[in-house]
Write a protein that holds these residues in place. Structure first.
Motif, mmCIF file in Angstrom:
data_model
loop_
_atom_site.group_PDB
_atom_site.id
_atom_site.type_symbol
_atom_site.label_atom_id
_atom_site.label_comp_id
_atom_site.label_asym_id
_atom_site.label_seq_id
_atom_site.Cartn_x
_atom_site.Cartn_y
_atom_site.Cartn_z
ATOM 1 N N THR A 9 6.810 6.855 -4.980
ATOM 2 C CA THR A 9 6.831 5.850 -3.914
ATOM 3 C C THR A 9 7.124 4.455 -4.445
ATOM 4 O O THR A 9 7.667 3.626 -3.713
ATOM 5 C CB THR A 9 5.491 5.843 -3.165
ATOM 6 O OG1 THR A 9 4.429 5.659 -4.117
ATOM 7 C CG2 THR A 9 5.273 7.135 -2.405
ATOM 8 N N ASP A 10 6.790 4.195 -5.689
ATOM 9 C CA ASP A 10 7.052 2.846 -6.206
ATOM 10 C C ASP A 10 8.539 2.584 -6.442
ATOM 11 O O ASP A 10 8.936 1.472 -6.799
ATOM 12 C CB ASP A 10 6.248 2.578 -7.484
ATOM 13 C CG ASP A 10 6.603 3.538 -8.606
ATOM 14 O OD1 ASP A 10 7.550 4.340 -8.437
ATOM 15 O OD2 ASP A 10 5.934 3.508 -9.649
ATOM 16 N N ASP B 143 0.816 -1.211 0.000
ATOM 17 C CA ASP B 143 0.000 0.000 0.000
ATOM 18 C C ASP B 143 0.852 1.264 0.000
ATOM 19 O O ASP B 143 0.383 2.342 -0.352
ATOM 20 C CB ASP B 143 -0.960 0.005 1.194
ATOM 21 C CG ASP B 143 -0.241 -0.140 2.524
ATOM 22 O OD1 ASP B 143 0.961 -0.451 2.519
ATOM 23 O OD2 ASP B 143 -0.889 0.072 3.567
ATOM 24 N N VAL B 144 2.127 1.142 0.376
ATOM 25 C CA VAL B 144 3.042 2.279 0.262
ATOM 26 C C VAL B 144 3.534 2.409 -1.177
ATOM 27 O O VAL B 144 3.555 3.505 -1.751
ATOM 28 C CB VAL B 144 4.239 2.125 1.224
ATOM 29 C CG1 VAL B 144 5.297 3.202 0.955
ATOM 30 C CG2 VAL B 144 3.777 2.206 2.662
ATOM 31 N N LEU B 145 3.933 1.290 -1.776
ATOM 32 C CA LEU B 145 4.408 1.315 -3.156
ATOM 33 C C LEU B 145 3.334 1.825 -4.113
ATOM 34 O O LEU B 145 3.644 2.506 -5.103
ATOM 35 C CB LEU B 145 4.855 -0.076 -3.584
ATOM 36 C CG LEU B 145 6.100 -0.649 -2.889
ATOM 37 C CD1 LEU B 145 6.312 -2.107 -3.286
ATOM 38 C CD2 LEU B 145 7.336 0.175 -3.251
ATOM 39 N N ASP B 146 2.082 1.511 -3.823
ATOM 40 C CA ASP B 146 0.980 1.910 -4.709
ATOM 41 C C ASP B 146 0.250 3.135 -4.206
ATOM 42 O O ASP B 146 -0.760 3.546 -4.809
ATOM 43 C CB ASP B 146 -0.014 0.747 -4.847
ATOM 44 C CG ASP B 146 0.629 -0.492 -5.441
ATOM 45 O OD1 ASP B 146 1.574 -0.331 -6.235
ATOM 46 O OD2 ASP B 146 0.202 -1.611 -5.078
ATOM 47 N N GLY B 147 0.738 3.745 -3.117
ATOM 48 C CA GLY B 147 -0.003 4.832 -2.495
ATOM 49 C C GLY B 147 0.388 6.202 -2.990
ATOM 50 O O GLY B 147 1.108 6.367 -3.993
ATOM 51 N N GLY B 148 -0.075 7.208 -2.246
ATOM 52 C CA GLY B 148 0.186 8.594 -2.612
ATOM 53 C C GLY B 148 1.589 9.038 -2.271
ATOM 54 O O GLY B 148 2.389 8.286 -1.678
ATOM 55 N N PRO B 149 1.951 10.273 -2.624
ATOM 56 C CA PRO B 149 3.324 10.754 -2.496
ATOM 57 C C PRO B 149 3.712 11.199 -1.086
ATOM 58 O O PRO B 149 4.854 11.575 -0.861
ATOM 59 C CB PRO B 149 3.361 11.939 -3.467
ATOM 60 C CG PRO B 149 1.974 12.474 -3.446
ATOM 61 C CD PRO B 149 1.077 11.274 -3.306
ATOM 62 N N ILE B 150 2.778 11.161 -0.144
ATOM 63 C CA ILE B 150 3.078 11.603 1.221
ATOM 64 C C ILE B 150 2.953 10.389 2.137
ATOM 65 O O ILE B 150 1.906 9.752 2.191
ATOM 66 C CB ILE B 150 2.115 12.717 1.676
ATOM 67 C CG1 ILE B 150 2.199 13.905 0.703
ATOM 68 C CG2 ILE B 150 2.443 13.163 3.092
ATOM 69 C CD1 ILE B 150 1.145 14.973 0.941
ATOM 70 N N VAL B 151 4.051 10.071 2.858
ATOM 71 C CA VAL B 151 4.084 8.888 3.717
ATOM 72 C C VAL B 151 4.248 9.330 5.160
ATOM 73 O O VAL B 151 5.248 9.979 5.505
ATOM 74 C CB VAL B 151 5.220 7.930 3.318
ATOM 75 C CG1 VAL B 151 5.219 6.694 4.227
ATOM 76 C CG2 VAL B 151 5.080 7.524 1.859
ATOM 77 N N THR B 152 3.275 8.966 5.997
ATOM 78 C CA THR B 152 3.346 9.282 7.422
ATOM 79 C C THR B 152 3.358 7.988 8.220
ATOM 80 O O THR B 152 3.006 6.916 7.713
ATOM 81 C CB THR B 152 2.150 10.141 7.855
ATOM 82 O OG1 THR B 152 0.964 9.351 7.793
ATOM 83 C CG2 THR B 152 1.988 11.363 6.961
ATOM 84 N N ALA C 54 2.642 2.786 8.672
ATOM 85 C CA ALA C 54 2.867 3.582 7.471
ATOM 86 C C ALA C 54 1.555 3.831 6.755
ATOM 87 O O ALA C 54 0.787 2.904 6.482
ATOM 88 C CB ALA C 54 3.842 2.876 6.545
ATOM 89 N N THR C 55 1.297 5.094 6.457
ATOM 90 C CA THR C 55 0.076 5.487 5.761
ATOM 91 C C THR C 55 0.446 6.495 4.687
ATOM 92 O O THR C 55 1.269 7.385 4.922
ATOM 93 C CB THR C 55 -0.941 6.122 6.727
ATOM 94 O OG1 THR C 55 -1.171 5.236 7.819
ATOM 95 C CG2 THR C 55 -2.249 6.411 6.011
#
Length: 736
Positions: A200-201, A74-83, A89-90
């Motif tokens: 992110t990918d 879900d990080v590799l396929d997620g948006g550009p901001i990682v918290t 990790a979201t």
């Protein structure tokens, strides 16, 4: 024959002035420590400047093709901001029709202000990911950035790829950048963008642990999903097109305000803003994106509510940050100023080498042409004065060498209160032309003056008690007195104990000094020193200027300058050679050179009014004094800084260029030394020691001079220190 000056049988009690001198000398250690601390501070400033400019330890490799199986999908396929709120990790995506405009690699004094001006004109907020070293160098730009309402994030301190660094290095990169932000704008930040990151990918198994660790520390990592690629300079239209999101989607868009020539970025930015607004897009910061997402979906994140990225810097962080910015400001001023100053010093040094070569060659050709003559041959007897204090190891060799003189001489040994039987040894030799005068210990100048008063002849030769003459030395030394204008003659002192490393280093120094420097000064008619080991004087000239002075520790330099000012000519006779015993240990060498350099400063200060002397007697003040001050005090004092700057250049700027420059200077010095050895008919093999001499011996001589300068500037005084002799310099070949 023996003459005895009354003595109380014990050494005299120190005078009030000497007691005060002793107290002043006791203060030198802390003063030297202060000088060393100042030198250390300069080194630290240079290291800081180099660290800011050269990315020391940086690894700029871009990761390609590494595995990413440790990274959550879900990080590799997620948006550009990682918290990492709540420890998980979201990712956050930018809402549709919204642009989070970001800039990397700044601040830059040329391009960043232009970017800020465009953003202010269009009332567009942006997020700047700043390099800490640049923040510390240009804090005013960051203050303006924050004041204008823009957001800042960390882009490391030295733009290093954190994936290949230790945890300590990662922590240091972050903390140093936070300090720079605190010192520049009074804030810290929770935003982070890694150098060489993209979408992110592209996160892999090397970089993911870094993001996790920083997330645990409260950082939000920001990536890109739309890249203008403006760093490629593809043209304004392509920059605008590549920065435009697809199908009205929101995007974290990357531009650069530093890191290269950014004129196309400056030209493209207004057009991009206008086109995006025409398409209905709004601009916001990274924190703005997160706040919009949190407002649209309350509870979407575990943990506390997302807030703005900036925090007010307080306490130690604020003051440490201000100290960092202040230190960088000093480095930004000091290093360029130092480089200019050292360039001037370097030009002066190279100019001196060139002048020495030209003038030494002219001097050699003039003195060795067939028709050169001082005048009628000097054949009358002369007096040789040998001051001696505890010279039992050397006095027999010294007198034996004089006994074989080809010129008629009388020898006056002035025993300056020796306690080792020096005078008894001299008397036991039973040489018919030797007189031994005993006096209470009063110092070398007093011993020489006693010898001058008791001399029977109008020319006096002065030598040290550890020196031996060649048979023809005295005859060669006194020939210039055929010229009635000559008041003193300097001979050619040579190192006799040159078989050790220290002796070889001093041998090189002596040969260069006597065959280049003294030839140059002779031709310019401003000889600064008659060496104590071998010098000749008109007795009337010495008495006229008051004899050998006790005002300084360099009585030889003092009397030489005094003779210049009295109108006498002082010359160099290279064919009159004396062999002396040089110090055999670094401690003794330091002691000797410390006294020499300090005494020279005393003599120059004593005769400072020579700068305004008129007529022929003022030549030393007009020519000699500036040359001696420049090349024997000022230039050597700054010479260690040249070496430091060379080392700085090797580490931080261009190793090859700096090394070539150092080798070029060494080559010039070798050329000068080789010519000096040729003039003195010395063996070239000693020149193999010269590179090591430049790395070790020369540095010691610089430190000695700096020590002497500190002593002089702080009002300290030195007393004469007796060097330990071995007597290993025997009668020269050909004397028997």
């Amino acid at each position: 024959m023996s003459t005895t000056t009354p003595s109380r049988g014990r050494r005299r009690a120190p005078s009030r002035m000497e007691r005060a001198a002793g107290k002043a000398a006791a203060l030198q250690k802390p003063r030297v420590i202060l000088a060393l601390l100042l030198l250390l501070a300069l080194v630290c400033v240079m290291l800081l400047d180099g660290y800011l400019r050269a990315e020391v330890g940086g690894d700029q490799r871009v990761r390609t093709g590494a595995a990413s199986d440790d990274v959550p999908d879900d990080v590799l396929d997620g948006g550009p901001i990682v918290t990492f709120r709540g420890g998980r990790a979201t990712t956050v995506s930018v809402p549709d029709k919204t642009i989070a405009l970001t800039f990397d690699d700044g601040p830059n004094p040329t391009w960043t202000p232009q970017v800020l001006a465009i953003l202010e004109k269009y009332d567009v907020p942006a997020t700047f990911f700043l390099v800490g070293s640049m923040v510390s160098r240009y804090p005013g730009i960051v203050r303006d950035m924050v004041k204008q309402g823009h957001e800042v994030g960390i882009h490391t301190f030295t733009h290093v790829d954190l994936s290949y660094q230790s945890d300590a290095r990662v922590r240091r990169e972050m903390e140093q950048t936070q300090l720079a932000l605190a010192g520049a704008a009074g804030i810290t930040t929770t935003l982070f963008r890694a150098p060489y990151s993209s979408e992110t990918d592209a996160i892999d198994n090397y970089s993911w642990p870094v993001y996790e660790k920083l997330g645990q520390d409260g950082y939000t990592s920001v990536f890109v999903d739309t890249d203008s690629d403006d760093w490629k300079r593809p043209g304004v239209s392509k920059i605008v097109r590549w920065a435009t999101p697809e199908k009205d989607k929101g995007a974290s868009v990357l531009f650069h305000d530093a890191g290269g020539e950014r004129s196309q970025t400056i030209e493209a930015l207004p057009k991009y803003i206008e086109e995006m607004r025409a398409k209905g897009y709004t601009f916001t910061t990274i924190s703005g994106v997160m706040e919009q997402t949190n407002a649209a979906a309350p509870g979407a994140f575990d943990g506390p509510r997302l807030q703005a990225a900036h925090r007010e810097a307080t306490g130690a962080v604020l003051y440490e940050g201000k100290a960092l910015v202040a230190a960088v400001a000093v480095a930004e001023w000091a290093v360029p100023a130092l480089s200019v100053g050292l360039m001037v010093v370097g030009v002066a040094v190279m100019g001196r080498f060139g002048m020495m070569l030209v003038l030494a060659r002219r001097h050699h050709r003039r003195r060795n042409r067939r028709r050169f003559s001082w005048g009628p041959t000097v054949t009358r007897p002369v007096s040789v004065i040998v001051p001696a204090y505890n010279e039992k190891e050397c006095i027999a060799n010294t007198l034996d060498s004089l006994a074989h003189s080809t010129h008629p001489i009388e020898i006056i040994v002035v025993d300056d209160g020796s306690t080792d039987g020096t005078a008894d040894i001299a008397e036991s030799l039973r040489m018919p032309n030797v007189r031994v005068i005993r006096q209470a210990n009063a110092g070398k100048p007093a011993a020489l003056n006693n010898g001058v008063r008791n001399a029977s002849h109008d020319i006096v030769v002065m030598m040290d008690g550890d020196t031996v003459f060649e048979p023809d030395t005295v005859r060669q030394l006194v020939q210039p007195f055929a010229d009635p204008q000559v008041g003193a003659v300097a001979g050619n002192a040579k190192v006799g104990n040159r078989t050790t490393v220290i002796g070889a280093w001093q041998h090189i120094e002596y040969v260069m000094g006597f065959n280049l420097d003294r030839r140059m000064y002779d031709l310019l008619r401003c000889m600064p020193t008659i060496p104590g080991a071998i010098g000749a004087f008109r007795r009337e000239a010495v008495l006229a200027v008051g004899g050998m002075s006790e005002d300084t520790l360099a009585e030889d330099t003092d009397i030489t300058i005094a003779l210049h000012r009295a109108g006498w000519r002082v010359v160099y006779q290279e064919h009159a050679r004396a062999w002396t015993e040089a110090p055999g240990s670094l401690k003794q060498l330091w002691s000797q050179r410390y006294r020499w350099s300090y005494g020279t400063m005393q003599a120059l200060w004593k005769h400072r009014k020579s700068l305004t002397d008129k007529g022929p007697s003022g030549r030393f003040g007009r020519v000699g004094m500036p040359l001696v001050v420049l090349f024997q005090i000022v230039t050597p004092v700054f010479a260690p800084l040249i070496d430091l700057f060379t080392l700085y250049s090797m580490i931080f700027i261009d190793f090859r260029a700096a090394l070539l420059a150092w080798c070029a200077v060494l080559g010039v010095q070798l050329l000068c030394a080789a010519y000096a050895f040729r003039l003195d008919r010395e063996k070239y093999r000693y020149l193999l020691m010269m590179p090591l001499q430049q790395l070790a011996y020369r540095q010691m001589m610089y430190l000695v001079l700096i020590h002497s300068c500190v002593t002089a500037l702080t009002g300290g005084r030195l007393r004469w220190q007796k060097l330990k002799r071995t007597g290993e310099v025997g009668t020269p070949a050909g004397a028997s």
